[in-house]
Design a protein around this motif. Structure first.
Motif, short mmCIF file in Angstrom:
data_model
loop_
_atom_site.label_atom_id
_atom_site.label_comp_id
_atom_site.label_asym_id
_atom_site.label_seq_id
_atom_site.Cartn_x
_atom_site.Cartn_y
_atom_site.Cartn_z
N ALA A 133 37.24 32.08 42.95
CA ALA A 133 37.30 31.34 41.69
C ALA A 133 36.76 32.23 40.58
CB ALA A 133 36.48 30.05 41.79
N CYS A 134 37.53 32.36 39.50
CA CYS A 134 37.17 33.26 38.40
C CYS A 134 37.16 32.52 37.07
CB CYS A 134 38.16 34.43 38.31
SG CYS A 134 38.07 35.60 39.66
N MET A 135 36.19 32.85 36.25
CA MET A 135 36.15 32.35 34.88
C MET A 135 36.98 33.29 34.00
SD MET A 135 35.07 30.16 32.63
CE MET A 135 33.63 29.35 33.36
N ALA A 136 38.05 32.76 33.42
CA ALA A 136 38.89 33.52 32.48
C ALA A 136 38.49 33.11 31.07
CB ALA A 136 40.36 33.25 32.74
N ARG A 137 37.59 33.84 30.50
CA ARG A 137 37.03 33.47 29.20
C ARG A 137 38.03 33.76 28.07
NH1 ARG A 137 31.83 32.23 30.00
NH2 ARG A 137 30.76 33.14 31.82
N SER A 197 41.40 42.01 38.07
CA SER A 197 40.10 42.65 38.24
C SER A 197 39.02 41.63 37.91
CB SER A 197 39.97 43.86 37.31
OG SER A 197 40.92 44.85 37.62
N PHE A 198 37.99 41.60 38.74
CA PHE A 198 36.89 40.67 38.49
C PHE A 198 35.59 41.27 38.99
CE2 PHE A 198 39.08 39.54 42.41
CZ PHE A 198 38.07 39.48 43.35
N THR A 199 34.52 40.82 38.39
CA THR A 199 33.18 41.24 38.82
C THR A 199 32.70 40.29 39.89
OG1 THR A 199 32.72 42.08 36.60
CG2 THR A 199 30.83 41.71 38.05
N LEU A 200 32.47 40.82 41.09
CA LEU A 200 32.10 40.00 42.24
C LEU A 200 30.59 40.02 42.45
CD1 LEU A 200 33.05 38.31 44.68
CD2 LEU A 200 33.19 40.44 45.97
N ARG A 201 30.00 38.84 42.41
CA ARG A 201 28.60 38.66 42.77
C ARG A 201 28.53 37.62 43.88
NH1 ARG A 201 24.27 38.47 37.78
NH2 ARG A 201 24.64 40.57 36.96
N GLU A 202 28.00 38.01 45.02
CA GLU A 202 27.98 37.12 46.16
C GLU A 202 27.15 35.87 45.91
OE1 GLU A 202 26.76 39.30 49.55
OE2 GLU A 202 28.50 40.65 49.55
N SER A 203 26.20 35.95 44.99
CA SER A 203 25.33 34.80 44.73
C SER A 203 25.99 33.76 43.83
CB SER A 203 24.02 35.27 44.08
OG SER A 203 24.29 35.90 42.83
N ARG A 204 27.16 34.08 43.28
CA ARG A 204 27.83 33.16 42.36
C ARG A 204 29.09 32.58 42.98
NH1 ARG A 204 27.67 36.19 36.43
NH2 ARG A 204 25.41 36.13 36.15
N SER A 205 29.32 31.29 42.72
CA SER A 205 30.53 30.65 43.22
C SER A 205 31.72 30.91 42.31
CB SER A 205 30.30 29.14 43.36
OG SER A 205 29.93 28.57 42.12
N VAL A 206 31.47 31.23 41.05
CA VAL A 206 32.53 31.55 40.09
C VAL A 206 32.30 32.96 39.57
CG1 VAL A 206 33.66 30.91 37.93
CG2 VAL A 206 32.78 29.13 39.44
N GLN A 207 33.29 33.82 39.73
CA GLN A 207 33.20 35.21 39.30
C GLN A 207 33.76 35.35 37.88
OE1 GLN A 207 31.45 36.76 41.50
NE2 GLN A 207 31.73 35.14 43.02
N THR A 208 33.63 36.54 37.30
CA THR A 208 34.10 36.79 35.94
C THR A 208 35.37 37.62 35.99
OG1 THR A 208 31.85 36.72 35.06
CG2 THR A 208 33.52 37.78 33.69
N LEU A 209 36.46 37.05 35.49
CA LEU A 209 37.73 37.77 35.44
C LEU A 209 37.73 38.72 34.25
CD1 LEU A 209 40.62 37.80 36.77
CD2 LEU A 209 41.32 36.34 34.87
#
Length: 282
Positions: free
Chosen positions: A69-73, A96-108
């Motif tokens: 799941a990615c946030m498309a700002r 492309s997205f920034t993956l952080r395992e601690s977050r349920s929503v990543q940044t697109l």
């Protein structure tokens, strides 16, 4: 003296970034956050939910990272109409997205269109069949089984785009069965799992076994049981009526395993029944 606001980044061999920041006194750096990784992946858009006035949360089934799941700002800003079209449901994209395992929503951070499936969007029934497979992949992916779901979903959507209209429900049922198989919960369909009798003797589709005669489950007709038995072969696709019955049975089977209703299958059946009623009235 070390600036207390300076952030140090250390890139490991895996490509993950570990960030450290000195404390207020400029002493030993401490761990600031979880591992981050910039990922470039191919994915299929399964769901898009508007967030705020200009953004959206997009759920992708990716080839190597499963469901993401990615946030498309800002994708819904008036100045970015192209990005909104790129992230339409069922599109295949490279993102492309920034993956952080601690977050349920990543940044697109970036998305490029690979295939918007124009043939799949030629009529409402065809796109509704695609929605059934997308919803099933979303539910089965949330259960943790994603290793082969991407390829199975891609093949299923490609088959729907090329099929004749009467075969669409049957192909959707075949695609759903393949997704269930990829998730490791495929039912026994070549015989009655409780008695060993031929599949035409089955009266139910059990969530624990598959086709059964004596044990309770989802009631099915004889012709539905026979169609389900040959469905894994892929060379025999049932007609619209039998295909809908197979799809309804497999949607119920999937829902019993995921604990969620596969609502898009019910919507598809309502659409086809409404179209047939309209044609008969003319």
């Amino acid at each position: 003296m070390t600036c207390p606001f300076l952030v140090y980044s250390c890139w490991q061999n895996s490509g993950s970034m570990v960030s450290y920041r000195p404390d207020a006194a400029g002493k030993t750096p401490f761990f600031e956050g979880p591992y981050m990784q910039q990922v470039r992946e191919e994915g299929i858009v399964l769901r898009r939910v508007d967030y705020g006035e200009t953004s959206a949360i997009v759920t992708l089934l990716t080839r190597h990272h499963g469901l993401v799941a990615c946030m498309a700002r800002g994708m819904r800003r008036k100045g970015k109409p192209g990005l909104s079209g790129v992230l339409d449901t069922l599109n295949r994209v490279e993102c492309s997205f920034t993956l952080r395992e601690s977050r349920s929503v990543q940044t697109l951070t970036e998305a490029a269109l690979l295939d918007w499936r124009p043939a799949l969007r030629t009529d409402p029934v065809r796109i509704a069949c695609g929605a059934v497979l997308a919803e099933a992949a979303l539910q089965l992916g949330e259960s943790g089984e994603t290793e082969t779901l991407f390829e199975v979903l891609e093949n299923g959507l490609t088959a729907l785009a090329a099929a004749d209209t009467p075969k669409l429900p049957g192909l959707a049922a075949a695609g759903l069965l393949q997704l269930v198989h990829a998730a490791g919960i495929a039912p026994v369909l070549d015989c009655c799992a409780d008695t060993g009798e031929p599949p035409d003797q089955a009266r139910f589709l059990s969530p624990d076994l598959g086709l059964v005669r004596l044990q309770r489950g989802i009631p099915i007709a004889r012709e539905t049981a026979l169609a389900l038995a040959v469905l894994p072969r892929g060379d025999v696709i049932p007609d619209t009526r039998t295909g809908l019955a197979c799809l309804a049975a497999l949607a119920g089977y999937t829902g019993m395993h995921t604990g969620r209703d596969l609502g898009s299958a019910r919507v598809l059946a309502q659409m086809i029944y409404a179209e047939n009623k309209h044609e008969n009235a003319l």
